[in-house]
Design an enzyme around this catalytic site. Structure first.
Site, PDB file in Angstrom:
ATOM      1  CD  GLN A  90      -2.914   0.312   7.551  1.00  0.00           C
ATOM      2  OE1 GLN A  90      -2.031  -0.193   8.202  1.00  0.00           O
ATOM      3  NE2 GLN A  90      -4.163   0.365   7.974  1.00  0.00           N
ATOM      4  CG  HIS A  91      -3.790   5.591   8.081  1.00  0.00           C
ATOM      5  ND1 HIS A  91      -4.710   4.713   8.619  1.00  0.00           N
ATOM      6  CD2 HIS A  91      -2.609   5.322   8.704  1.00  0.00           C
ATOM      7  CE1 HIS A  91      -4.114   3.962   9.529  1.00  0.00           C
ATOM      8  NE2 HIS A  91      -2.847   4.299   9.599  1.00  0.00           N
TER       9      HIS A  91
ATOM     10  CG  ASP B  54       1.710   0.004   4.561  1.00  0.00           C
ATOM     11  OD1 ASP B  54       0.811  -0.045   5.434  1.00  0.00           O
ATOM     12  OD2 ASP B  54       2.481   0.964   4.453  1.00  0.00           O
TER      13      ASP B  54
END
Length: 490
Positions: free
Chosen positions: A80-81, A243
């Site tokens: 992520q991110h 994820d």
């Protein structure tokens, strides 16, 4: 056959799932490099991910001993991110800054102030922007690379980049979008006012991806990628997701009352809810799930990565590390580690450094260092679990995933520290499995609840119950950890 892809920090995994046998039949893996420095920089080149996907895919298909034309769908899970920025020719403008990059701490603080401070930011977005999120990375790039910033045509997350490479379709799913820092998690839409504060020169209608719900397929594979992988051009690609969202599907965490804990490079704890929870502590990220609900989540930055620091220092492997831990008593004879090698997200200490405390001439042993590090990593997640319990989230069972879950001594430690039953999954690659299950769902192979019942299997032999006396001892050590945490980082 379905393929689940998990593009993580350390590497990409590809699994082959047989929808008739209802099991994973092969796993392929390819490692990633990482660009890092002591200022908190953690970056990767997006093309490393596509190269790793191809390598892991071919390995998995070879091990499965199947013809690629039997594959019907692909679902992608991604870290992520991470910030991926493409120009008008779809070329990356810079490395992808990762979830664990803390170089943008100053920009995150500035963004929160632009939103009106912590309380106002939390009220507007339903989530507290963190240094690891995508938002501060955009502000950092705008500040340090103004010319390249002006050329941004598309902003993506890692799993979106892989989806785009596979299909040519530019879109994003609600769950992963939740971790950008400019997304309204309650109403499931971009917060354009927040984005304009970050990037006033960019047109959000062009650079932000259209949002799609998780049960959809985003398209079929591009002909050139089908040829590269040996696939039929009719292979569908589902929305995929972050994820943690895919890990929730891959652990059957799609109804209330179940908690998943991941012992990976980072550590996460999350639980499904049907509606967005109100009055949550700011440290809990109230992400959307990739199943139509919400996924309150706590993420800590130092988990197996912290243990690896000690293993590298002592030049030992995982087996020896676990042996050392068993040679040391609970509390490591007085040693406490504050394991913030990568800063920390919960509690919010993005620029913190690690500390080893309580050393003396008698307790400074390899065994005690190993145990103190594993206890410290576990305590960071206990801190998160306490936040969950304060918010009224049930934790009657923890489903444990990630590389650390393979350690029997760590499973027992988690059960004792959390005072909760712990169980592992038979399928170790939960995020990749979640991607494959989602692809089946999108392709009409069944309802999500039924698919999780068929494909997610608890490993009954791994069930661990907390030991009451050990819980009492750990509770004393945990309070010592909290006291030192307050002293050093107040």
């Amino acid at each position: 056959m379905y393929i689940g892809i998990d593009c993580g920090t350390q590497g990409t995994k590809a699994i082959v799932v047989d929808s008739q046998q209802k099991k994973v039949i092969a796993v392929g893996y390819a490692a990633h490099e990482i660009i890092e420095n002591s200022e908190g920089r953690r970056e990767q080149q997006p093309q490393w991910w596509t190269a790793a996907l191809v390598s892991a895919f071919h390995e998995a298909v070879k091990l499965a001993k199947i013809e690629p034309h039997l594959i019907r769908g692909i679902g992608v899970s991604g870290q992520q991110h991470g910030l991926v920025m493409l120009d008008e020719n779809d070329q990356p403008l810079y490395n992808a800054k990762l979830w664990c990059d803390t170089e943008t701490a100053a920009e995150n603080a500035e963004f929160i102030q632009l939103l009106g401070g912590n309380e106002q930011a939390f009220a507007q977005l339903g989530i507290m922007p963190q240094t690891g999120y995508t938002a501060s990375k955009i502000a950092w790039f705008r500040k340090h690379y103004p010319e390249q910033y002006q050329r941004i045509a598309k902003i993506m997350l890692p799993h979106d980049y892989l989806n785009y490479w596979l299909t040519g379709h530019f879109c994003m799913e609600y769950g992963d979008a939740s971790g950008t820092g400019y997304f309204d998690v309650a109403n499931r839409q971009w917060d354009l006012d927040a984005f304009r504060l970050l990037a006033p020169e960019l047109d959000p209608q062009k650079v932000l991806a259209p949002l799609v719900s998780a049960e959809q397929k985003i398209g079929t594979i591009r002909p050139e990628i089908a040829k590269l992988l040996g696939l039929s051009p009719q292979v569908i690609v589902s929305t995929g997701g972050g994820d943690n969202m895919m890990g929730a599907i891959g652990t059957g965490n799609i109804k209330q009352g179940i908690a998943t804990m991941s012992l990976g490079t980072s550590g996460t704890l999350y639980a499904y809810t049907d509606t967005p929870l109100s009055d949550l502590p700011m440290e809990i990220a109230n992400f959307c799930s990739s199943t139509g609900g919400w996924l309150p989540l706590v993420c800590v930055m130092n988990m197996t990565s912290a243990n690896k620091k000690v293993m590298d220092l002592l030049q030992i492997d995982v087996k020896k590390f676990n042996e050392f831990i068993q040679q040391s008593p609970i509390g490591a004879e007085g040693i406490t580690i504050l394991p913030f090698f990568n800063g920390e997200r919960v509690p919010p200490l993005p620029q913190a450094k690690a500390s080893i405390l309580g050393l003396d001439a008698a307790n400074f042993t390899q065994a005690n260092l190993c145990r103190a590090m594993m206890e410290a990593a576990s305590f960071t997640l206990r801190y998160g679990l306490d936040l969950f319990r304060q918010a009224g989230l049930s934790t009657s069972q923890i489903r444990l995933i990630g590389g650390g879950a393979k350690s029997a001594v760590w499973r027992q430690m988690i059960a004792d520290i959390m005072n909760t039953e712990v169980v592992c999954l038979k399928e170790e690659e939960a995020a990749a499995l979640g991607g494959a299950i989602q692809a089946m769902w999108a392709n009409g192979e069944g309802e999500l609840t039924e698919l999780c019942q068929d494909f997610v299997h608890l490993d009954e032999e791994s069930v661990v119950q907390p030991k009451p006396q050990s819980f009492v001892e750990y509770e004393r050590i945990y309070q010592r950890y909290l006291t030192l945490l307050q002293q050093y980082y107040a």
